[in-house]
Design an enzyme around this catalytic site. Structure first.
Site, PDB file in Angstrom:
ATOM      1  N   ASN A 161       0.830  -1.215   0.000  1.00 14.70           N
ATOM      2  CA  ASN A 161       0.000   0.000   0.000  1.00 14.70           C
ATOM      3  C   ASN A 161       0.862   1.262   0.000  1.00 14.70           C
ATOM      4  O   ASN A 161       0.504   2.264  -0.626  1.00 14.70           O
ATOM      5  CB  ASN A 161      -0.947  -0.001   1.204  1.00 14.70           C
ATOM      6  CG  ASN A 161      -2.175  -0.851   0.946  1.00 14.70           C
ATOM      7  OD1 ASN A 161      -3.022  -0.490   0.137  1.00 14.70           O
ATOM      8  ND2 ASN A 161      -2.256  -2.000   1.602  1.00 14.70           N
ATOM      9  N   HIS A 186      -8.087  -0.558   6.002  1.00 11.52           N
ATOM     10  CA  HIS A 186      -8.449  -1.813   6.670  1.00 11.52           C
ATOM     11  C   HIS A 186      -9.113  -2.744   5.650  1.00 11.52           C
ATOM     12  O   HIS A 186      -9.994  -2.307   4.903  1.00 11.52           O
ATOM     13  CB  HIS A 186      -9.398  -1.529   7.834  1.00 11.52           C
ATOM     14  CG  HIS A 186      -9.715  -2.767   8.608  1.00 11.52           C
ATOM     15  ND1 HIS A 186      -8.789  -3.375   9.441  1.00 11.52           N
ATOM     16  CD2 HIS A 186     -10.821  -3.546   8.652  1.00 11.52           C
ATOM     17  CE1 HIS A 186      -9.328  -4.462   9.963  1.00 11.52           C
ATOM     18  NE2 HIS A 186     -10.561  -4.583   9.506  1.00 11.52           N
TER      19      HIS A 186
HETATM   20  C1  GAR Z   1      -3.185  -4.667   4.083  1.00 14.94           C
HETATM   21  O1  GAR Z   1      -4.069  -5.647   3.631  1.00 14.94           O
HETATM   22  C2  GAR Z   1      -3.862  -3.742   5.078  1.00 14.94           C
HETATM   23  O2  GAR Z   1      -5.196  -3.475   4.729  1.00 14.94           O
HETATM   24  C3  GAR Z   1      -3.768  -4.583   6.323  1.00 14.94           C
HETATM   25  O3  GAR Z   1      -2.479  -5.101   6.288  1.00 14.94           O
HETATM   26  C4  GAR Z   1      -2.082  -5.301   4.939  1.00 14.94           C
HETATM   27  C5  GAR Z   1      -0.734  -4.650   4.707  1.00 14.94           C
HETATM   28  O4  GAR Z   1      -0.246  -4.955   3.430  1.00 14.94           O
HETATM   29  N1  GAR Z   1      -3.996  -3.781   7.496  1.00 14.94           N
HETATM   30  C6  GAR Z   1      -4.643  -4.236   8.577  1.00 14.94           C
HETATM   31  O5  GAR Z   1      -5.056  -5.376   8.664  1.00 14.94           O
HETATM   32  C7  GAR Z   1      -4.790  -3.230   9.685  1.00 14.94           C
HETATM   33  N2  GAR Z   1      -5.513  -3.795  10.778  1.00 14.94           N
HETATM   34  P1  GAR Z   1       0.936  -4.090   2.791  1.00 14.94           P
HETATM   35  O6  GAR Z   1       2.068  -4.050   3.818  1.00 14.94           O
HETATM   36  O7  GAR Z   1       1.356  -4.859   1.569  1.00 14.94           O
HETATM   37  O8  GAR Z   1       0.417  -2.731   2.466  1.00 14.94           O
END
Ligand code: GAR
Length: 207
Positions: A16, A111
């Site tokens: 992200n 989220h």
């Molecule tokens: C993502 O899916 C985000 O939505 C989630 O962690 C992942 C991080 O991926 N966040 C949560 O679950 C917050 N409670 P990334 O490091 O590849 O962006």
């Protein structure tokens, strides 16, 4: 009004974060990076930052004797960044209420569920376990609760009968990579207005 500065907080892979980097680099998001702040010294997000000359602050929980001193260090890093917006992009630690209050209205989170359903960890698995037919993702302002802040954007994703946590998470992720940069853009263009629990999105910036 000058260009806004954004700080990203990420704990892991940072896909992200990368989606935001890409939209800043191609000019879609009118902002510049203040820094990446991470609690994980081996987060892949650090590599992404280095590649784009974004400064990195590592505030690792294990470097501090207790939660209080860790939190002070985190707040200091956030303050010193001078950022106008703090983006939690896979930041897996709960922030203390005092910290959240100090940055009220300037902190957003992504989220992987349609809040208020399935807050907390493993949101995609929670959705599968519950048997919902529509999952999705939410970008919201951060308040003192866990995933309870005002909703900025949500996108639905249809759950398929043979979905696993991984397959559903992957499809939700495509929408995360659209919605988080879009929310950052709207914030940076001063197009978000809070009215009660509703976040109003203005079409055009007042010149
Ligand atoms: C993502 O899916 C985000 O939505 C989630 O962690 C992942 C991080 O991926 N966040 C949560 O679950 C917050 N409670 P990334 O490091 O590849 O962006």
């Amino acid at each position: 009004m000058g260009m806004k500065r954004i700080a990203v907080l990420a704990s892991g892979r940072g896909s992200n974060f990368q989606a935001i980097i890409d939209r800043v680099c191609d000019g879609t998001i009118p902002a510049e990076f203040a820094c990446l702040i991470t609690d994980n010294p081996s987060a892949y997000a650090i590599k992404r930052a280095e590649k784009h000359d974004i400064s990195v602050s590592v505030v690792s929980f294990s470097d501090y004797p207790d939660r209080e001193s860790y939190n002070q260090a985190l707040e200091k890093a956030m303050q010193e960044s001078g950022a106008d917006l703090f983006v939690l992009a896979g930041y897996m630690r709960l922030l203390k209420p005092e910290t959240v209050r100090g940055f009220a209205g300037k902190m957003i989170n992504i989220h992987p569920a349609l809040l208020p359903s399935f807050s907390g960890l493993h949101a995609q698995q929670q959705a599968l376990d519950y048997g919902v037919k529509i999952a999705g993702c939410t970008v919201h302002f951060v308040d003192e609760g866990m995933d309870t802040g005002l909703i900025i954007l949500q996108y639905p994703v249809v759950v398929l009968s043979d979905d696993t946590e991984e397959s559903l998470a992957a499809r939700i992720m495509e929408f995360e990579h659209l919605s988080l940069p879009l929310a950052v853009k709207l914030f940076c263009e001063d197009r978000l207005e809070v009215s009660g629990r509703t976040v109003i999105i203005h079409d055009h910036q007042d010149e």
